[in-house]
Design a protein around this motif. Structure first.
Motif, mmCIF file in Angstrom:
data_model
loop_
_atom_site.group_PDB
_atom_site.id
_atom_site.type_symbol
_atom_site.label_atom_id
_atom_site.label_comp_id
_atom_site.label_asym_id
_atom_site.label_seq_id
_atom_site.Cartn_x
_atom_site.Cartn_y
_atom_site.Cartn_z
ATOM 1 N N LEU A 223 -18.684 -3.672 -8.775
ATOM 2 C CA LEU A 223 -19.445 -3.375 -7.564
ATOM 3 C C LEU A 223 -20.886 -3.831 -7.727
ATOM 4 N N ASN A 224 -21.440 -4.356 -6.659
ATOM 5 C CA ASN A 224 -22.797 -4.869 -6.644
ATOM 6 C C ASN A 224 -23.616 -4.050 -5.653
ATOM 7 N N ARG B 114 -12.265 -2.524 -1.466
ATOM 8 C CA ARG B 114 -12.538 -3.369 -2.628
ATOM 9 C C ARG B 114 -11.814 -2.883 -3.885
ATOM 10 N N CYS B 115 -11.690 -1.555 -4.009
ATOM 11 C CA CYS B 115 -11.308 -1.001 -5.318
ATOM 12 C C CYS B 115 -9.989 -0.238 -5.393
ATOM 13 N N ASP B 116 -9.570 0.406 -4.314
ATOM 14 C CA ASP B 116 -8.370 1.246 -4.391
ATOM 15 C C ASP B 116 -7.156 0.458 -4.894
ATOM 16 N N GLY B 117 -6.417 1.084 -5.802
ATOM 17 C CA GLY B 117 -5.195 0.488 -6.329
ATOM 18 C C GLY B 117 -5.409 -0.457 -7.485
ATOM 19 N N SER C 108 -15.105 3.591 3.131
ATOM 20 C CA SER C 108 -14.059 2.647 3.560
ATOM 21 C C SER C 108 -14.249 1.284 2.919
ATOM 22 N N SER C 109 -15.501 0.839 2.854
ATOM 23 C CA SER C 109 -15.793 -0.476 2.285
ATOM 24 C C SER C 109 -15.437 -0.544 0.802
ATOM 25 N N VAL C 110 -15.808 0.498 0.046
ATOM 26 C CA VAL C 110 -15.526 0.503 -1.391
ATOM 27 C C VAL C 110 -14.032 0.705 -1.641
ATOM 28 N N ARG C 111 -13.384 1.510 -0.796
ATOM 29 C CA ARG C 111 -11.931 1.674 -0.930
ATOM 30 C C ARG C 111 -11.216 0.337 -0.776
ATOM 31 N N ILE D 285 -7.511 3.111 -9.475
ATOM 32 C CA ILE D 285 -8.666 3.697 -8.798
ATOM 33 C C ILE D 285 -8.291 4.236 -7.417
ATOM 34 N N SER D 286 -8.809 5.430 -7.119
ATOM 35 C CA SER D 286 -8.697 6.021 -5.788
ATOM 36 C C SER D 286 -10.077 6.572 -5.425
#
Length: 208
Positions: A183-184, A174-177, A169-172, A138-139
């Protein structure tokens, strides 16, 4: 200053990174700038509201109203909040939306953007969703918790379309890589940007 320069370099390299040509749209003061993507989702590269020459949007205008060519306001953050991650977006070029950078000057909104080939996931308030990459990781390109239209996640409390709380920034973080990411969409995770308005979390991302 160095951080600002690096940010502009990254933005200017975006069209090259995704192999697509940047688009531009211009709206004279009082008109609307329309951004649209037939394929992919909008990513604003640069946006200015003001006047930097005497020819653009000058037809029928008095010399005094177009003489100030040092009138420019950076509207990137506003346009990014309104338009990033959407298929189409229309923004009125007025002083009531953007503060007036030069009183008495007839202005225009000049926007450059690209269409990023990406996936989009929407989570209505108080629900969870898993974003997944079958190939690659994910990116995240853009994330917002709020409400930008009345159609997505329809609700009796969907009373505003101007509820912005960019969470890229917050979702990155949590999820990047990752191959998958849960996600909630809730006020307990993302602070409530508009009290009593029903919201949703929208995320655009690629698998790289």
């Amino acid at each position: 200053m160095l951080v600002q320069k690096l940010s502009w370099i990254i933005l200017l390299l975006l069209p090259c990174q995704y192999g697509v040509k940047a688009k531009t749209t211009l709206a004279c003061e009082g008109e609307s700038a329309v951004l649209s993507c037939d394929v992919g989702f909008i990513k604003v590269i640069k946006s200015q509201y003001g006047r930097t020459d005497r020819t653009t949007c000058a037809s029928g205008k008095k010399e005094k109203s177009i003489s100030d060519t040092q009138c420019s306001q950076d509207t990137f953050l506003h346009m990014s909040a309104w338009c990033d991650g959407r298929k189409s977006c229309s923004v009125h070029a007025t002083n009531s939306i953007f503060s007036d950078p030069c009183n008495g000057t007839y202005k225009y909104l000049d926007v450059s953007y690209t269409c990023i080939p990406a996936k989009r996931s929407v989570m209505c308030e108080n629900t969870q969703s898993l974003i997944v990459c079958d190939t690659g990781v994910i990116s995240v390109h853009y994330a917002n918790y709020g409400r930008r239209d009345l159609v997505t996640c329809p609700h009796t409390s969907a009373t505003s379309t101007h509820c912005y709380s960019p969470q890229t920034s917050s979702v990155r973080s949590r999820c990047d890589g990752k191959k998958s990411c849960l996600l909630n969409a809730s006020n307990s995770v993302f602070c409530d940007p508009c009290y009593l308005v029903n919201k949703y979390l929208e995320v655009t991302y690629s698998c790289e």
